[in-house]
Write a protein that holds these residues in place. Structure first.
Motif, PDB file in Angstrom:
ATOM      1  N   GLU A  32      56.842  -6.561 -14.307  1.00 23.84           N
ATOM      2  CA  GLU A  32      56.307  -6.007 -15.551  1.00 23.84           C
ATOM      3  C   GLU A  32      56.958  -4.656 -15.795  1.00 23.84           C
ATOM      4  O   GLU A  32      57.089  -3.849 -14.875  1.00 23.84           O
ATOM      5  CB  GLU A  32      54.782  -5.857 -15.466  1.00 23.84           C
ATOM      6  N   SER A  33      57.368  -4.426 -17.016  1.00 24.22           N
ATOM      7  CA  SER A  33      57.928  -3.125 -17.377  1.00 24.22           C
ATOM      8  C   SER A  33      57.437  -2.774 -18.775  1.00 24.22           C
ATOM      9  O   SER A  33      57.210  -3.653 -19.618  1.00 24.22           O
ATOM     10  CB  SER A  33      59.457  -3.143 -17.337  1.00 24.22           C
ATOM     11  N   GLY A  34      57.253  -1.499 -19.004  1.00 24.66           N
ATOM     12  CA  GLY A  34      56.731  -1.075 -20.289  1.00 24.66           C
ATOM     13  C   GLY A  34      57.242   0.286 -20.695  1.00 24.66           C
ATOM     14  O   GLY A  34      57.693   1.088 -19.864  1.00 24.66           O
ATOM     15  N   GLU A  59      57.523   5.522 -19.350  1.00 31.06           N
ATOM     16  CA  GLU A  59      57.917   4.157 -19.019  1.00 31.06           C
ATOM     17  C   GLU A  59      57.467   3.845 -17.597  1.00 31.06           C
ATOM     18  O   GLU A  59      57.171   4.737 -16.801  1.00 31.06           O
ATOM     19  CB  GLU A  59      59.428   3.971 -19.146  1.00 31.06           C
ATOM     20  N   ARG A 113      48.751   1.620 -20.068  1.00 33.95           N
ATOM     21  CA  ARG A 113      48.339   0.513 -19.208  1.00 33.95           C
ATOM     22  C   ARG A 113      47.450   1.028 -18.091  1.00 33.95           C
ATOM     23  O   ARG A 113      47.738   2.048 -17.468  1.00 33.95           O
ATOM     24  CB  ARG A 113      49.549  -0.190 -18.607  1.00 33.95           C
ATOM     25  N   GLY A 117      52.868  -5.924 -27.232  1.00 36.80           N
ATOM     26  CA  GLY A 117      52.779  -4.504 -27.541  1.00 36.80           C
ATOM     27  C   GLY A 117      52.040  -4.294 -28.837  1.00 36.80           C
ATOM     28  O   GLY A 117      51.208  -5.101 -29.257  1.00 36.80           O
ATOM     29  N   PRO A 133      47.694  -7.769 -18.709  1.00 41.08           N
ATOM     30  CA  PRO A 133      48.403  -6.596 -19.219  1.00 41.08           C
ATOM     31  C   PRO A 133      48.336  -6.487 -20.733  1.00 41.08           C
ATOM     32  O   PRO A 133      48.873  -5.544 -21.307  1.00 41.08           O
ATOM     33  CB  PRO A 133      49.850  -6.836 -18.761  1.00 41.08           C
ATOM     34  N   PHE A 163      56.625  -8.905 -19.536  1.00 45.61           N
ATOM     35  CA  PHE A 163      55.840  -9.397 -18.418  1.00 45.61           C
ATOM     36  C   PHE A 163      56.334 -10.774 -18.009  1.00 45.61           C
ATOM     37  O   PHE A 163      56.531 -11.646 -18.857  1.00 45.61           O
ATOM     38  CB  PHE A 163      54.366  -9.465 -18.822  1.00 45.61           C
ATOM     39  N   GLU A 192      53.721   0.918 -28.073  1.00 43.07           N
ATOM     40  CA  GLU A 192      54.172   0.479 -26.761  1.00 43.07           C
ATOM     41  C   GLU A 192      54.748  -0.923 -26.847  1.00 43.07           C
ATOM     42  O   GLU A 192      54.462  -1.682 -27.785  1.00 43.07           O
ATOM     43  CB  GLU A 192      53.028   0.509 -25.745  1.00 43.07           C
ATOM     44  N   GLN A 198      56.274   3.449 -23.708  1.00 40.28           N
ATOM     45  CA  GLN A 198      55.351   3.913 -24.734  1.00 40.28           C
ATOM     46  C   GLN A 198      55.819   5.232 -25.316  1.00 40.28           C
ATOM     47  O   GLN A 198      56.500   6.030 -24.644  1.00 40.28           O
ATOM     48  CB  GLN A 198      53.937   4.077 -24.174  1.00 40.28           C
ATOM     49  N   VAL A 236      55.663  -4.095 -23.819  1.00 32.84           N
ATOM     50  CA  VAL A 236      55.569  -4.496 -22.422  1.00 32.84           C
ATOM     51  C   VAL A 236      56.258  -5.841 -22.243  1.00 32.84           C
ATOM     52  O   VAL A 236      56.019  -6.774 -23.025  1.00 32.84           O
ATOM     53  CB  VAL A 236      54.099  -4.610 -21.973  1.00 32.84           C
TER      54      VAL A 236
END
Length: 808
Positions: free
Chosen positions: A352-354, A333, A115, A404, A98, A386, A382, A356, A384
């Motif tokens: 995993e979360s992100g 997101e 991503r 990020g 990622p 993880f 961004e 931007q 992220v």
């Protein structure tokens, strides 16, 4: 084919171009915006494929995993969970990491998706079209892309119009699909468009895996307070559930040093699934070295995916006498909680979360003179989070990262009309990319060594293999993404001394057990930052040989930023890997003949690919490693696209690509005696077993790709009965960076058929369809693990059903 640059809004230009559609006996005009302006597909002097919403539905495109059917240039690796990877002419990246940008960029409604896993959030409903741009895009798009760009373009609100549609589908595997949209005018200058979709079906595999469960909603509002000003607000959300896609346990590679590419098939059916009784019967007889622990069975109850994707954006357009200003701020997101089943993973829990944010501002000039262009600024950031345990029972690499960065760019592309027929265009972009990563990387390992120390300096030996297998040691380790919870569970089980912490690094087992737990986590508190500054550019010439024949040639420079490793020790010995570059030369021609009934487009291309980022699996310091190496390759070929309206009711299509995509240089490494690559083994270099892979083919790059299509309309009084058939051929292609013969997908031919009945005014339609009519099966994804287990996933089997649609 010279462009008319009269003072028009983009919407007016699209409407004018669309008026040529449906010319009796002729071919339709497809409108694209790939060059940030509305133009006919035939006027766009770039390599591009475009598919309308109708064609996407007819091709059975229900998720990103199906996108490989829409273009001979496009390859798809449907990895576990949301790990779908896209390739254009062999250029792309497997998205296990990622921290790595995708080689093929994806844009939803003009917004770059940071991503590559965001492909899982694309549910194809109420779409205006999908555009596939082939080759580097380094001047007009928000982020650089070396392989190409996929543009997902939804239908937009229409002022002063009440309209919509409702579509329902039912098929085998209990497939249910419902989608619809409604366009509602609010005032003379305002409208909203609401759309939604739900799809579900049972799994293609016998154990219920490779299923589908996806729900999406989209809302847009368009405001046109003046003739010059337009504001469009958009919201979208997609959730994906089910068990997710898995392969079947098709065989085992040897773990004997020097014989690791020797393969023994299991004979299991390709649709058995990873947690089937047949797969588990082999797993429970397989040792996971160096612990000599038997792999436990996989329960389907432990497999799931809970994925969500969403965003908000605004598009502001203001018309000046000199041109058009466009500003697009966007926030997106995503959240991905899933288990990944692969070679030896049992299964691997991942969260995993992100988030931007991006903003793009550009000006498209509309001067009376011979020079016009697009000028812009772009900013993207961004972050992220993880967490994963690439859980392999006796091996547990636990990784917790925050990564990020940000990117900003200034770009311009200018076209100079030398004459009415001859044009020169020049583009350039300057980009600055900044990336960071901070977090922990632990590799817990249960070791039951032989009579010699398992690694230099190890303070222990174990008598023999049989003794190891007979002892009561913790072969099965807890599948948690929290390293301290991992240690606490071993303490609670009485395996390691009380008071042990994640900082100890070495844990002697107690209670007379034969074995030790070693923490390879020199990766606690890792931090890394890096930045890259690069110009990219393009030069092109266009010549209108006739009003319906365009010649063009381009040179484009592509760049993809470097990044950081997913593991503490990478193939290059550090955390960062270098950027990649591609120089692409293209010469082509687009033509319409025979009264606009025959379209012949042809293109030759030659790409030089330097520093190609290749993420691969190996074993480094006795721990699984997803390292990234930089290699070089050369890509060349020919692309042919023919469309012929043979009669007013008969249309034939041919898409053909010849591709020669091979590595010129690539070095892969692993611990001595552990490498499993079908490349030349040059021995141990600097303590690592080294393989040279020059001459091997790039992933998802078949030498021959051919698509054929036939559409035949039968006029039955007040009704039309339309028969559509298409067939695809792909020569063999490599699917995994182990480069072994078993990971090669054999050549195949597939065929799809559809029969549609609709009245002459086309307000409703009923269709019957069958996809993969002859049930041709081929590998689409493969994985090889440290235990030697080989999992392969195949394309969907024959599917069929009925579809009904009402327009209003």
């Amino acid at each position: 084919m010279a462009q008319d640059m009269a003072t028009q809004t983009e919407a007016e230009r699209e409407a004018e171009l669309s008026e040529t559609e449906g010319v009796p006996g002729g071919l339709n005009t497809i409108i694209v915006t790939a060059q940030r302006r509305a133009e006919s597909l035939q006027d766009a002097a770039i390599p591009i494929d475009a598919l309308s919403s109708e064609k996407l539905t007819r091709a059975g495109i229900e998720s990103a995993n199906d996108l490989g059917r829409i273009s001979p240039s496009l390859g798809v690796n449907p990895g576990g969970g949301p790990l779908t990877s896209l390739f254009v002419r062999g250029v792309g990246a497997l998205t296990v990491n990622p921290l790595q940008d995708s080689g093929v960029a994806q844009n939803y409604d003009g917004v770059y998706l940071g991503r590559a896993s965001s492909a899982a959030g694309q549910n194809f409903y109420d779409m205006e079209r999908v555009e596939v741009l082939k080759g580097p895009q380094g001047t007009l798009y928000g982020r650089n892309a070396t392989g190409g760009v996929l543009n997902y373009i939804p239908m937009k609100p229409q002022v002063g119009e009440f309209s919509g549609y409702l579509q329902a589908e039912y098929g085998n595997f209990d497939k249910i699909g419902v989608q619809g949209a409604v366009n509602v005018p609010l005032t003379d200058g305002m409208a909203v468009r609401l759309a939604a979709s739900h799809q579900s079906r049972d799994g293609y595999n016998d154990d219920g895996t490779s299923d589908l469960e996806a729900t999406s909603v989209r809302a847009q509002m368009l405001m046109e307070p003046t003739d010059r000003l337009s504001l469009r607000f958009g919201f979208d959300y997609t959730s994906v559930g089910g068990k997710g896609s898995t392969g079947s346990l098709l065989g085992f590679f040897s773990n004997t040093p020097g014989q690791q590419t020797e393969f023994t098939p299991t004979g299991i059916d390709i649709d058995s699934g990873a947690c089937s009784a047949a797969s588990n019967a082999f797993r429970v007889q397989t040792f996971q070295g160096p612990s000599f622990a038997l792999l436990p069975p996989i329960s389907c109850d432990d497999l799931f995916q809970d994925l969500s994707y969403g965003g908000l954006q605004t598009e502001l357009t203001y018309e000046l006498d000199a041109g058009t200003i466009t500003i697009i701020p966007a926030w997106r997101e995503y959240s991905q909680d899933y288990t990944f089943v692969g070679p030896g993973f049992a299964p691997a829990p991942t969260q995993e979360s992100g988030e931007q944010f991006s903003i793009e501002a550009r000006f498209a000039s509309d001067f009376d003179g011979p020079v016009n262009g697009v000028f812009g600024l772009y900013y993207f950031e961004e972050e992220v989070d993880f967490a994963a345990n690439f859980y392999q029972v006796a091996v547990a690499p636990i990784q917790n990262w925050t990564n990020g960065g940000d990117s900003w760019a200034a770009f311009a592309q200018v076209t100079f009309d030398v004459t009415d027929q001859f044009r020169i265009n020049v583009g350039g972009r300057y980009t600055e990319d900044n990336k960071f990563v901070r977090g922990d990387d632990f590799a817990f390992l249960t070791i039951c060594p032989l009579e010699v120390p398992p690694f230099p300096g190890a303070p222990f030996t174990i008598p023999d293999f049989a003794g190891c297998a007979a002892q009561n040691y913790p072969a099965v380790l807890p599948p948690t993404t929290d390293p301290q919870v991992y240690i606490d569970s071993l303490i609670a089980g009485g395996f390691i001394p009380p008071g042990s912490t994640i900082n100890d690094g070495f844990y002697p087992l107690i209670n007379g057990s034969a074995g030790f737990i070693v923490d390879g986590g020199a990766g606690q508190g890792l931090t890394s930052e890096d930045s890259w500054k690069e110009p990219t550019y393009r030069v092109g010439v266009e010549y209108d040989l006739t009003p319906d024949s365009l010649l063009y040639a381009t040179y484009e420079r592509g760049y993809r930023a470097g990044g950081v490793e997913l593991a503490a020790v990478g193939a290059g010995g550090g955390l960062s890997f270098d950027p990649e570059f591609i120089d692409a030369f293209t010469i082509g021609s687009k033509n319409r003949f025979l009264g606009d009934t025959l379209q012949v487009n042809i293109e030759g291309f030659y790409w030089e690919y330097k520093g190609q980022q290749i993420t691969y699996f190996s074993t480094i310091d006795d721990a699984p490693n997803f390292g990234t190496a930089n290699g070089d390759s050369t890509i060349k070929g020919i692309d042919l696209d023919v469309l012929w309206a043979a009669t007013p009711t008969t249309t034939l299509g041919v898409k053909f690509q010849y591709l020669d995509a091979k590595l010129d240089q690539l070095t892969l490494v692993s611990d001595p005696g552990t490498g499993r690559f079908g490349c030349e083994n040059v021995g141990v270099v600097s303590g690592l077993q080294t393989f040279e892979c020059a001459g091997t083919e790039l992933l998802y790059s078949p030498e021959i790709a051919l698509d054929l299509a036939l559409e035949q309309v039968f006029v039955l009084g007040d009704f039309d009965l339309t028969f559509f058939a298409d067939a695809s051929y792909r020569s063999e292609q490599q699917t995994d960076l182990s480069f072994t013969p078993q990971t090669v997908s054999d050549e195949y031919i597939t065929a799809n058929f559809q029969l549609t009945l609709e009245p002459a005014d086309a307000v409703w339609s009923i269709s019957a369809f069958v996809n993969n009519a002859f049930d041709e099966r081929y590998l689409v994804n493969t994985n090889v693990g440290s235990s030697g287990a080989f999992y392969g996933e195949h394309n969907p089997p024959r599917t069929y059903g009925v579809r009904a649609k009402i327009d209003f």
